[in-house]
Design a protein around this motif. Sequence first.
Motif, short mmCIF file in Angstrom:
data_model
loop_
_atom_site.label_atom_id
_atom_site.label_comp_id
_atom_site.label_asym_id
_atom_site.label_seq_id
_atom_site.Cartn_x
_atom_site.Cartn_y
_atom_site.Cartn_z
N THR A 217 -26.09 -6.57 19.26
CA THR A 217 -25.51 -8.40 18.76
C THR A 217 -26.19 -8.08 17.82
OG1 THR A 217 -25.29 -8.60 21.15
CG2 THR A 217 -24.75 -9.89 19.95
N ASP B 218 -30.21 -5.90 21.46
CA ASP B 218 -29.99 -5.60 22.41
C ASP B 218 -29.62 -6.17 23.72
OD1 ASP B 218 -29.32 -3.36 20.37
OD2 ASP B 218 -31.10 -2.67 20.89
N THR C 225 -21.69 -4.53 19.21
CA THR C 225 -21.09 -3.46 19.73
C THR C 225 -20.95 -2.62 20.84
OG1 THR C 225 -21.44 -2.08 18.20
CG2 THR C 225 -19.33 -2.73 17.63
N VAL C 226 -20.71 -2.24 22.08
CA VAL C 226 -20.89 -1.89 23.38
C VAL C 226 -21.39 -0.05 22.34
CG1 VAL C 226 -20.14 -0.56 25.48
CG2 VAL C 226 -18.93 -2.41 24.58
N VAL D 206 -20.91 -12.38 21.96
CA VAL D 206 -21.93 -12.98 22.95
C VAL D 206 -22.93 -13.77 22.57
CG1 VAL D 206 -24.35 -11.47 23.33
CG2 VAL D 206 -22.68 -10.28 22.38
N ALA E 136 -17.98 -6.99 20.51
CA ALA E 136 -17.91 -8.09 21.77
C ALA E 136 -18.16 -9.48 21.22
CB ALA E 136 -18.77 -7.18 23.17
N ILE F 124 -21.27 -12.37 27.57
CA ILE F 124 -20.15 -11.37 26.99
C ILE F 124 -18.81 -11.61 27.33
CG2 ILE F 124 -20.26 -8.98 25.87
CD1 ILE F 124 -23.27 -8.59 27.64
N TRP G 148 -25.46 -1.36 26.54
CA TRP G 148 -25.55 -2.32 26.41
C TRP G 148 -25.17 -3.08 25.19
CZ3 TRP G 148 -31.43 -1.82 25.05
CH2 TRP G 148 -31.71 -0.89 23.95
N VAL G 149 -25.22 -3.93 24.65
CA VAL G 149 -23.92 -4.87 23.32
C VAL G 149 -24.96 -4.73 22.28
CG1 VAL G 149 -22.59 -6.23 22.27
CG2 VAL G 149 -22.63 -5.66 24.69
N LEU H 33 -15.65 -9.05 25.88
CA LEU H 33 -14.97 -7.86 25.37
C LEU H 33 -13.94 -8.20 24.50
CD1 LEU H 33 -15.71 -5.48 27.99
CD2 LEU H 33 -17.24 -6.09 26.29
#
Length: 389
Positions: A237, A286, A54-55, A304, A302, A255, A234-235, A257
């Motif tokens: 993950t 991250d 998630t962002v 990744v 997202a 990445i 950032w994501v 989305l």
Amino acid sequence: MNFNSRLRFWVLAILFACVVGFYLYEWGGLGPQKVVAAKVETGTLKPTVFGIGTVQAKMNYNIGPTQTGRILRLYVDQGDSVKAGQVLGEVDPVDLEQRITGSNAALVSSQHNAETARAQLQDAMSRNQLAQTEAVRYEKLFESGAISKELLESKQNNAEVAQAVLASTVSAFQAAQSMVDQAAADYHGQIEQKRNFMLISPVDGMVVARQAEAGSTLVAGQAVFIMIDPKTLWVQTRIDQARFSGVALGQSAEIVLRSNQTEVLCGTVDRLEVRGDTVTEERFVDVKFTNIPSSIFLGDLADVTIKLPEVTNSLYIPVAAIKTINGEDRVWVVQNGKAYCKLVKTGVRTVDGKAQIITGLKQDEIVILFNNSKAQLAEGTRVRLVAAL
């Protein structure tokens, strides 16, 4: 039954037997089990690790008053971009302005008192210097017999009094100066307290939530605004713990989305979190954006894909051939038309379904991917290749 009838009967019987035998061989349990297989090959593997995240923002700020008060005015709302030092809102200071005025008056009064004490000190210093000079001069006159002892003692007494007055004046000046310092500290403290009633942005950022409205009463530390620094998006993950090996800081990533699956964004691994999820058996990685897109929202899902270092000149097989039995990786190989189970040690795996073989297999060995028969494979089971990948 004549000869022709018997011949026809036996021909049909033989044909029927052939058909039944062919059926049992092809689809029944008499023939070898049919399998799909592939060869062990050597090549370069480009392993990746896939995760869903998630962002989020690395830098988050909760903006609120440092003491209890009622919100007077709010100037921004969620979604607004703000600058460092910008006033976002104000909390009602109640009687703070009057207290600041009183503190300022006390400061001015103490400064005047200090100036008066300074003037008195200078006067006392002058008087003391004169008294000490006269005492020395009269002592010399007494030694020459020009004056009486009583007059000398009178001048010496005056010098001692002047010295005592000077000491008292010095103490009075120091006390007055201390009162100035105390009044100044109180005044500046009130000014700083007034700043505490101002909700000020600490950085250039974006307001992502406004959690109170004008007129609401808040306690100290309660957040009115939640801000983020968009440059730190950032994501976060989730990576399966079994696939986490090899992930390191600085590795590149792709990445995608969920809100815009047509665009592939670039990123890098920025932090490996020490905590994990014991329920889902996942670790948190991250991944920061190389270039942050203009349209992105906190909480966006997202996909990744983290790129691990390439492995060159390595044996590999399709991942589908690997069976995990009692925690060990095994594969079925075909030798002389029969199936045998082998223990293997695997390494990295790629997104296109290839698995590195470290030990257990050799180049060009044939491994079974799928068994088209209903029966389970066993050691020495006769098999027949119906397809090869």
